[in-house]
Design an enzyme around this catalytic site. Structure first.
Site, short mmCIF file in Angstrom:
data_model
loop_
_atom_site.label_atom_id
_atom_site.label_comp_id
_atom_site.label_asym_id
_atom_site.label_seq_id
_atom_site.Cartn_x
_atom_site.Cartn_y
_atom_site.Cartn_z
N LYS A 1 13.18 1.96 -10.94
CA LYS A 1 11.98 2.33 -11.72
C LYS A 1 12.33 2.33 -13.22
O LYS A 1 13.15 1.52 -13.64
CB LYS A 1 11.43 3.68 -11.25
CG LYS A 1 11.34 3.74 -9.72
CD LYS A 1 10.51 4.83 -9.20
CE LYS A 1 10.52 4.75 -7.68
NZ LYS A 1 9.54 5.61 -7.06
N GLU B 1 5.99 1.57 2.46
CA GLU B 1 6.25 2.75 1.64
C GLU B 1 5.01 3.64 1.62
O GLU B 1 4.12 3.44 0.79
CB GLU B 1 6.59 2.33 0.21
CG GLU B 1 7.84 1.50 0.08
CD GLU B 1 8.54 1.73 -1.26
OE1 GLU B 1 9.70 2.12 -1.25
OE2 GLU B 1 7.89 1.56 -2.30
N GLY C 1 9.12 9.61 -3.72
CA GLY C 1 9.54 10.57 -4.74
C GLY C 1 9.16 12.02 -4.43
O GLY C 1 9.21 12.87 -5.31
N ASN D 1 15.50 0.55 -6.09
CA ASN D 1 14.48 0.39 -7.12
C ASN D 1 14.69 1.48 -8.17
O ASN D 1 14.39 2.64 -7.92
CB ASN D 1 13.09 0.51 -6.47
CG ASN D 1 11.97 0.65 -7.48
OD1 ASN D 1 12.15 0.34 -8.66
ND2 ASN D 1 10.81 1.12 -7.03
N GLU E 1 3.34 2.36 -7.40
CA GLU E 1 3.11 2.77 -8.80
C GLU E 1 2.39 1.67 -9.58
O GLU E 1 1.61 1.96 -10.49
CB GLU E 1 4.45 3.16 -9.45
CG GLU E 1 4.92 4.51 -8.93
CD GLU E 1 6.42 4.65 -8.75
OE1 GLU E 1 7.19 3.92 -9.40
OE2 GLU E 1 6.82 5.50 -7.93
N SER F 1 11.62 8.46 -0.08
CA SER F 1 12.53 9.60 0.08
C SER F 1 13.70 9.32 1.04
O SER F 1 14.14 10.23 1.75
CB SER F 1 11.76 10.85 0.49
OG SER F 1 10.83 11.21 -0.52
N HIS G 1 4.33 -2.57 -5.73
CA HIS G 1 4.80 -1.19 -5.54
C HIS G 1 3.64 -0.22 -5.77
O HIS G 1 2.75 -0.49 -6.59
CB HIS G 1 5.93 -0.90 -6.53
CG HIS G 1 6.59 0.42 -6.26
ND1 HIS G 1 6.07 1.60 -6.74
CD2 HIS G 1 7.66 0.75 -5.51
CE1 HIS G 1 6.84 2.61 -6.31
NE2 HIS G 1 7.80 2.12 -5.57
P1 PGA Z 1 11.94 7.29 -3.55
O1 PGA Z 1 11.16 5.98 -4.06
O2 PGA Z 1 13.12 6.80 -2.73
O3 PGA Z 1 12.38 7.98 -4.81
O4 PGA Z 1 10.99 8.06 -2.73
C1 PGA Z 1 11.00 4.84 -3.25
C2 PGA Z 1 10.29 3.76 -4.02
O5 PGA Z 1 9.43 4.08 -4.86
O6 PGA Z 1 10.54 2.55 -3.82
#
Ligand code: PGA
Length: 262
Positions: free
Chosen positions: A11, A177, A183, A9, A106, A223, A104
């Site tokens: 983003k 997640e 992140g 992903n 976000e 992560s 997601h």
């Molecule tokens: P990350 O994000 O691997 O940077 O923690 C995962 C995601 O948001 O799908």
């Protein structure tokens, strides 16, 4: 058998030009490391990338016939209409997407997306013959209060009644997640990730039957890095990863895929 899915992903990173560079590099890296390309071609693992909308076509062109699926990070629930700034599922299908991320964290927490909207989006994606990657996960506060499983249940309950048992078996992908792991560099422990993914599988089984529970792919995201991927990938109920930051470089994305295969 559930095929392991390693999905990136991006983003809001990597525009069309950067996506082309990524695709060129990934192609070179995959061809150099023949064993990885073979594994993907022979179906031992599936790779997918979800770039920003405007980068999908340039990534597709750069990847050529490499067996890497493409996806998008969101879509609208309607086919078309007066929805300024939105992109519909048929449009994504037209540019070659196989996957669409829905829900997601976000989208939920930064853009205020609600459960009922997600159910509609999932239907739109399924109707177009694509695969929704439906994301669920608890906030740190919810985890601290011991509410992880009830949050997962609530999030799943909002969409499962809108997905047929057949679609659960053959197409639905669920991604666990935990929001506090996205992140942040704080990955969930192998045990916690496994327990949550097992629980999610159980919810699908309860809604769609034993076969749906057995077949649905459940990913872990938050992560994931080449260094922590192999332990997570060995967990019985983790069928893949949704990778954010570490998917922005071909080297680390393939490092994760390789670690998962090992
Ligand atoms: P990350 O994000 O691997 O940077 O923690 C995962 C995601 O948001 O799908």
């Amino acid at each position: 058998m559930r095929k392991f899915l390693c999905a990136g992903n991006w983003k809001m990173y990597l525009g069309p030009l950067a996506a082309k560079h990524f695709g060129d590099e990934l192609r070179t890296a995959l061809l150099e490391k023949g064993e990885m390309e073979r594994a993907v071609r022979e179906g031992a693992m599936e790779l997918a990338l979800m770039p920003p909308f405007v980068s999908i076509t340039s990534l597709r062109q750069a990847l050529g016939d490499l067996p890497v699926a493409l996806g998008a990070q969101n879509c609208h629930g309607e086919v078309q209409g007066a929805f300024t700034g939105e992109i519909s599922a048929p449009m994504l299908s037209e540019v070659g997407c196989d996957y669409v991320i829905i829900g997601h964290s976000e989208r939920r927490h930064v853009f205020g997306e609600q459960d009922d909207v997600m159910a509609k989006k999932i239907r739109a994606v399924l109707t177009e013959g694509m695969t929704p990657v439906f994301c669920v996960g608890e906030l740190l506060l919810e985890r601290d209060k011991g509410e992880t499983l009830s949050v997962l249940e609530r999030q799943m309950r909002a969409v499962l009644p809108h997905v047929t048992a057949q679609e659960m078996s053959t197409r639905l992908v669920v991604a666990y997640e935990p929001v506090w792991a996205i992140g942040t560099g704080k990955v969930a422990s192998e045990n916690d990730a496994q327990e949550a993914c097992r629980y999610l599988r159980g919810l699908v089984a309860a809604a769609g039957g034993v076969e749906a529970g057995d077949q649905v792919r459940v990913l872990y995201g938050g992560s994931v890095k080449p260094e922590n991927a192999s332990g997570l990938a060995r967990q019985a109920d983790i069928d893949g990863f949704l990778v954010g930051g570490a998917s922005l470089k071909p080297e680390s994305f393939l490092g994760i895929a390789r670690a998962a295969l090992a």
